[in-house]
Design a protein around this motif. Structure first.
Motif, PDB file in Angstrom:
ATOM      1  N   LEU C  16      17.175  42.555  45.317  1.00  0.00           N
ATOM      2  CA  LEU C  16      18.538  43.060  45.486  1.00  0.00           C
ATOM      3  C   LEU C  16      19.546  41.930  45.288  1.00  0.00           C
ATOM      4  N   GLN C  17      19.178  40.758  45.753  1.00  0.00           N
ATOM      5  CA  GLN C  17      20.090  39.618  45.674  1.00  0.00           C
ATOM      6  C   GLN C  17      20.345  39.141  44.248  1.00  0.00           C
ATOM      7  N   LYS C  18      19.473  39.572  43.314  1.00  0.00           N
ATOM      8  CA  LYS C  18      19.702  39.168  41.921  1.00  0.00           C
ATOM      9  C   LYS C  18      21.031  39.715  41.402  1.00  0.00           C
ATOM     10  N   ASN C  19      21.350  40.934  41.808  1.00  0.00           N
ATOM     11  CA  ASN C  19      22.568  41.548  41.290  1.00  0.00           C
ATOM     12  C   ASN C  19      23.679  41.713  42.323  1.00  0.00           C
ATOM     13  N   TYR C  20      23.351  41.465  43.567  1.00  0.00           N
ATOM     14  CA  TYR C  20      24.336  41.718  44.618  1.00  0.00           C
ATOM     15  C   TYR C  20      24.417  40.548  45.591  1.00  0.00           C
ATOM     16  N   SER C  21      25.582  40.402  46.209  1.00  0.00           N
ATOM     17  CA  SER C  21      25.692  39.581  47.413  1.00  0.00           C
ATOM     18  C   SER C  21      25.291  40.486  48.557  1.00  0.00           C
ATOM     19  N   VAL C  22      24.228  40.152  49.240  1.00  0.00           N
ATOM     20  CA  VAL C  22      23.712  41.076  50.256  1.00  0.00           C
ATOM     21  C   VAL C  22      24.214  40.710  51.656  1.00  0.00           C
ATOM     22  N   PHE C  23      24.776  41.689  52.323  1.00  0.00           N
ATOM     23  CA  PHE C  23      25.224  41.549  53.710  1.00  0.00           C
ATOM     24  C   PHE C  23      24.311  42.384  54.594  1.00  0.00           C
ATOM     25  N   ALA C  24      24.046  41.893  55.792  1.00  0.00           N
ATOM     26  CA  ALA C  24      23.170  42.631  56.697  1.00  0.00           C
ATOM     27  C   ALA C  24      23.439  42.198  58.125  1.00  0.00           C
ATOM     28  N   PRO C  25      22.984  42.998  59.101  1.00  0.00           N
ATOM     29  CA  PRO C  25      23.193  42.614  60.498  1.00  0.00           C
ATOM     30  C   PRO C  25      22.371  41.384  60.858  1.00  0.00           C
ATOM     31  N   VAL C  26      23.041  40.397  61.428  1.00  0.00           N
ATOM     32  CA  VAL C  26      22.346  39.180  61.831  1.00  0.00           C
ATOM     33  C   VAL C  26      22.766  38.817  63.254  1.00  0.00           C
ATOM     34  N   THR C  27      21.911  38.063  63.912  1.00  0.00           N
ATOM     35  CA  THR C  27      22.290  37.518  65.210  1.00  0.00           C
ATOM     36  C   THR C  27      22.729  36.090  64.961  1.00  0.00           C
ATOM     37  N   ASP C  28      23.994  35.850  65.298  1.00  0.00           N
ATOM     38  CA  ASP C  28      24.572  34.554  64.996  1.00  0.00           C
ATOM     39  C   ASP C  28      24.986  33.937  66.328  1.00  0.00           C
ATOM     40  N   GLY C  29      24.174  33.006  66.807  1.00  0.00           N
ATOM     41  CA  GLY C  29      24.430  32.496  68.146  1.00  0.00           C
ATOM     42  C   GLY C  29      24.220  33.651  69.109  1.00  0.00           C
ATOM     43  N   LYS C  30      25.226  33.914  69.931  1.00  0.00           N
ATOM     44  CA  LYS C  30      25.091  35.018  70.878  1.00  0.00           C
ATOM     45  C   LYS C  30      25.625  36.330  70.298  1.00  0.00           C
ATOM     46  N   ALA C  31      26.444  36.218  69.231  1.00  0.00           N
ATOM     47  CA  ALA C  31      27.094  37.413  68.712  1.00  0.00           C
ATOM     48  C   ALA C  31      26.303  38.025  67.565  1.00  0.00           C
TER      49      ALA C  31
END
Lengths: 274, 321, 343
Positions: C16-31
């Motif tokens: 998917l990343q070949k053609n797209y910038s992929v966004f997804a839910p991540v845990t970043d620190g506490k948020a």
């Protein structure tokens, strides 16, 4: 896709100081690029930008018939208007527009029109008046009531003198409290409106400070004007001018795109309008 | 205790000693209580007081146009120790008339910090909460957990010396008395031991999470300015972006504005939707004030606050040069 | 419908990343938030409601409208590939449709093009939205009040159900159909799996709290506009912007210039009608100076004004505001109070 957030540049052609206390100035702007010229009708507004300081919305005070310029009258109150007051002739400013709707000049054709204005909000009313005078034969009787706190605070004083000389226009000027040497009317606009007699079959346009509008509209109803023939222009804080940022939202309307011109009939249906 | 509290509040209303009483009622979520404004006797039975009563209700005495402290002649307010200290602050700063407020003290065992609880459940949603004595029982869809209360109390509560309202008109229940806390400033001293780069990194990382919702400021009893400096635009003192350079200025200036006034009630910490460590800097400033001026905010209504008094022999080593 | 094995997920994201910038839910620190990911390892599919809503991908909290120098004004170029967003929930995909009403088309005006928001359009029009079904909704979820649901597909391009061992894909939009067509490695699903999805859906729906009938909310809000109930509703609100800033549908913004001399930029920033300065005019006059007026504005905009313009409520029932409100002013209770109010 047109990017309506980007202003185009105009040059300050002429600056008029309107009041002795220098809080009111009028700016004539001339186009730099021919392709930026736009069509508009009286009542519409523009976002006036000083890059680095911000933008403020102002009603267009020039008439569409004054083709080479855009005129704005600016009261000095906040950081952007302060910066606008520092402008010199020849400076470059940013403009976005025309934004919003307009007074229904098409409906006015062949009919009598009453214009009621207060203070420095006479801007779009000047646009309307000059526009109708330029197309004088299209309209019936034109009556103007224009009030200011004191004689110094009328804007467009030179033009007022010219308008007073005309016989195809009735002009009533009033100030809030008596001042020595003033030989015209005295009293607040709603009171004067009650005293001056009109034919309630005319169309009526009211523009002024919110408190003046609030008290003048019921007087017009009392005289017998139907709600749908009374028009006014509302003001709120605005940012985008294109119905996105939500700042000027009242009821389900956005003043920047559904207005600023509303009939009294519409206003009665909008919560928080007055 | 709660029955006595309700009886007392009913009496106050009935005898017209107060026009309104501000307290807490059960909230819509297991870990939350919610502010309750009582005008009528029949609403008194909704009153609760337990470890979920985080909000410092005194903020309503001065906030916004409501200014309950000014709208009503007589306001009853239920307070924990820290909350009562905010009233002392208001009184010193002439935001309220002390005689218009009926302060009802309740014995506080500390309040729960949501963040700590969610760490325990690894962010799994809590559907049921029960507290018995020293333990907290949590129930979720697939778990059932008991943890010692101490592990999930707010940091402010863990270092609280004054659980009982130092100033009150009525006290319900048995006061807990002043607690001797040995290492109140441990977090601060640990922080001070770090290198300036490490401290800067920590502050930068924390404040970069800020979304500028101003929940911390709006719940803070010490923040009652009609117009906050961040909102002024003529001149505009600071940028409004969520970028860390702007956020840091907001938070650090707020720290200084509440210097010697912050009562460490923890309201800002529990209000923050992105769980910033808002306490470390406030506590650092509190420690400085304690060491330099031997002043603790909100204890004595007649004492001049640290930042509003001057002594010739005060340390001046902060003056550079 | 087709499926990929969970073991193939990393590979799928990589492709998917070949053609797209992929966004997804991540845990970043506490948020938790939707962030641009480096690889599938960053993704946390367990997160149901990210703390910050994914609207910020299209409408960031602060966005440069243009930069200016003495030579003129310039819109910053986006060098990014189109966006693909993995793991959005139904409450968030629906919010995109609502925001597209505002930023995409302007309903009333004749010269429509002028009223399109180019910053929103260029991101939204080219993105691919994967809507991940909610197998276990939270107790604060109330999507069912507003016509959504844990397995509702509205607003997505591709609908995804997570089973014990696979991700099952169903194309929803034309864009989604086109994407799945080119997807050769996946296998078709069996009847057994269709039944499995049905079962998951049933379980998910059983977790939701009882549905509130909001069909009269529009008329009711209009009716009570100047009733004293608003004082009661607003009493505990402290007028912070937490609710608006985590809301996937709130979209008010401020415009601010930052610059020195001839150089600078004009940016737009999230703003909220909860703040007193939102409507405060330069003269000092403020038409919404009272807290009650501001709370009413937010509630009315969501459940009346927006409905008037676009025929739906500006709320998807995601429950984020319920979770973050520092004084537990629960919007579900506000709605119930309004519905129950008798003049």
């Amino acid at each position: 896709m047109k990017n309506t957030y980007i202003p185009f540049q105009m040059k300050v052609k002429k600056i008029y100081t309107e009041s002795p206390d220098r809080t009111l100035k009028t700016f004539d702007l001339s186009y730099i690029n021919e392709e930026d010229k736009f069509d508009f009708l009286p009542g519409q507004f523009c976002e006036f930008s000083i890059l680095g300081k911000g933008e403020s919305p102002f009603g267009i005070a020039s008439s569409p018939t004054e083709e080479d310029i855009l005129k704005f009258t600016v009261n000095r109150t906040g950081s952007v208007t302060n910066e606008i007051h520092y402008l010199q002739e020849g400076d470059i400013v940013g403009i976005r527009g025309p934004l919003g709707n307009w007074y229904p000049v098409e409906k006015f054709k062949g009919q009598d029109v009453v214009i009621i204005g207060g203070g420095f909000a006479f801007t779009t009313l000047r646009s309307l008046l000059v526009y109708m005078l330029e197309n004088r034969k299209d309209y019936g009787k034109i009556t103007v009531i224009y009030g200011a706190r004191n004689p110094d605070l009328f804007i467009y004083k030179d033009e007022i003198k010219e308008w007073e000389k005309r016989d195809d226009l009735t002009l009533h000027l009033t100030i809030d409290n008596p001042v020595k040497g003033w030989n015209k009317l005295t009293g607040f606009v709603p009171t004067v409106t009650k005293e001056v007699s009109f034919d309630p079959t005319s169309w009526c346009v009211v523009c002024g400070p919110p408190i003046m509008i609030k008290y003048t509209l019921p007087v017009l109803t009392e005289i017998g004007f139907p709600d749908e023939k009374i028009y006014t222009s509302l003001e709120r804080r605005m940012k985008c001018g294109i119905g996105k940022c939500g700042r000027c939202n009242i009821g389900s309307k956005y003043i920047c795109i559904d207005g600023p011109v509303f009939s009294y009939e519409e206003i009665k249906k909008i919560p928080e309008a007055l | 205790m709660i029955q006595n509290l309700r009886t007392e509040v009913k009496k106050l209303l009935k005898d017209k000693k107060v026009d309104i009483v501000i307290g807490w009622e059960k909230g819509s979520l297991p870990l939350s209580s919610t502010p309750l404004f009582i005008h009528k006797e029949e609403d008194v039975d909704r009153l609760i007081f337990d470890e979920t009563c985080r909000n410092n209700l005194t903020t309503y005495l001065t906030k916004d146009k409501r200014k309950l402290g000014k709208t009503y002649d007589k306001v009853g307010i239920i307070v924990k120790g820290c909350d009562a200290r905010s009233i002392v602050l208001y009184s010193i700063e002439q935001q309220i008339k002390r005689e218009n407020i009926v302060i009802i003290g309740v014995p506080c065992n500390g309040v729960l910090e949501k963040k700590k609880i969610l760490q325990k459940t690894e962010n799994e949603e809590i559907l049921e909460l029960k507290i018995d004595g020293k333990n907290v029982h949590l129930k979720g869809r697939d778990f059932d957990l008991s943890i010692p209360l101490n592990e999930v109390l707010c940091d402010s509560c863990l270092t609280c010396r004054y659980p009982d309202a130092p100033v009150h008109d009525i006290f319900i229940g048995k006061p807990r008395k002043e607690i001797d806390i040995k290492d109140e400033y441990k977090k601060v001293t640990d922080f001070e031991k770090k290198s300036s780069e490490e401290r800067w990194e920590y502050i930068k990382e924390e404040y970069s999470k800020c979304i500028r919702c101003y929940a911390c400021r709006n719940v803070c009893p010490a923040c009652y300015c009609n117009e906050c400096f961040v909102d002024q635009n003529d001149p505009q003192w600071i940028g409004k972006t969520p970028e860390v350079t702007d956020s840091i200025i907001f938070h650090l200036i707020r720290n200084l504005h509440v210097a010697g006034r912050c009562v460490d009630c923890g309201a800002c910490v529990s209000a923050c939707p992105v769980d910033l460590d808002l306490r470390i800097m406030n506590k650092k400033v509190e420690k400085e004030i304690k060491e330099r001026f031997d002043y603790t905010a909100g204890l004595d209504i007649n004492e001049k606050p640290a930042m509003a008094s001057y002594c010739e022999n005060e340390k001046q080593d902060f003056i550079m040069g | 419908m087709i499926k990929i094995k969970k073991s193939e997920f990393s590979e799928f994201i990589k492709n998917l990343q070949k053609n797209y910038s992929v966004f997804a839910p991540v845990t970043d620190g506490k948020a938790t938030a939707f962030k641009k990911i480096k690889s599938a390892d960053d993704i946390n599919n367990k997160i149901l409601n990210t703390k910050r809503s994914p609207k910020e991908i299209f409408f960031p909290q602060s966005e440069v409208l243009f930069q200016y120098t003495e030579r003129g004004m310039e819109v910053p170029k986006r060098e990014e590939k189109p966006f693909a967003i993995w793991g959005m929930r139904n409450c968030d995909t629906k919010s995109l449709l609502m925001l597209d009403n505002v930023f995409g088309e302007a309903h009333q005006m004749p010269k429509k093009d002028m009223y399109k928001d180019p910053y929103w359009k260029e991101k939204y029009d080219n993105c691919l939205v994967f809507n991940l079904a909610c197998n276990e909704p939270l107790s604060t979820c109330f999507c069912n009040w507003f016509g959504g649901g844990p397995f509702d597909k509205t607003g997505s391009d591709i609908f995804v159900v997570e089973t014990d061992d696979s991700y099952i894909f169903e194309a929803v939009s034309d864009k989604g159909k086109k994407f799945l067509k080119e997807f050769k490695t996946a296998e078709e699903i069996s009847d057994k799996e269709i039944k499995k999805i049905e079962k998951l859906k049933e379980t998910a729906e059983s977790y939701l709290a009882e549905k509130q009938d909001v069909s009269s909310l529009f008329s009711k809000t209009k009716e009570i506009w100047d009733e004293p109930i608003w004082d009661e509703i607003a009493a505990k609100c402290v007028n912070c912007g937490a609710c608006a800033f985590v809301c996937p549908t709130c979209h008010c913004f401020d415009v601010s210039d930052e610059g020195k001399g001839n150089k600078g930029k004009r940016i737009r920033l999230w703003d909220s009608c909860m703040f007193a300065i939102f409507t405060k005019e330069a003269s000092g006059h403020n038409p919404r100076s009272q807290s009650t007026q501001r709370v009413r504005q937010r509630v009315m905009h969501k459940y009346n004004y927006f409905m008037d313009n676009y025929d739906e409520h500006l709320c998807t029932g995601c429950g984020r505001c319920v979770v973050v409100c520092p004084v537990n002013l629960d919007i579900r209770e506000v709605i119930k109070k309004i519905l129950d109010y008798k003049k």
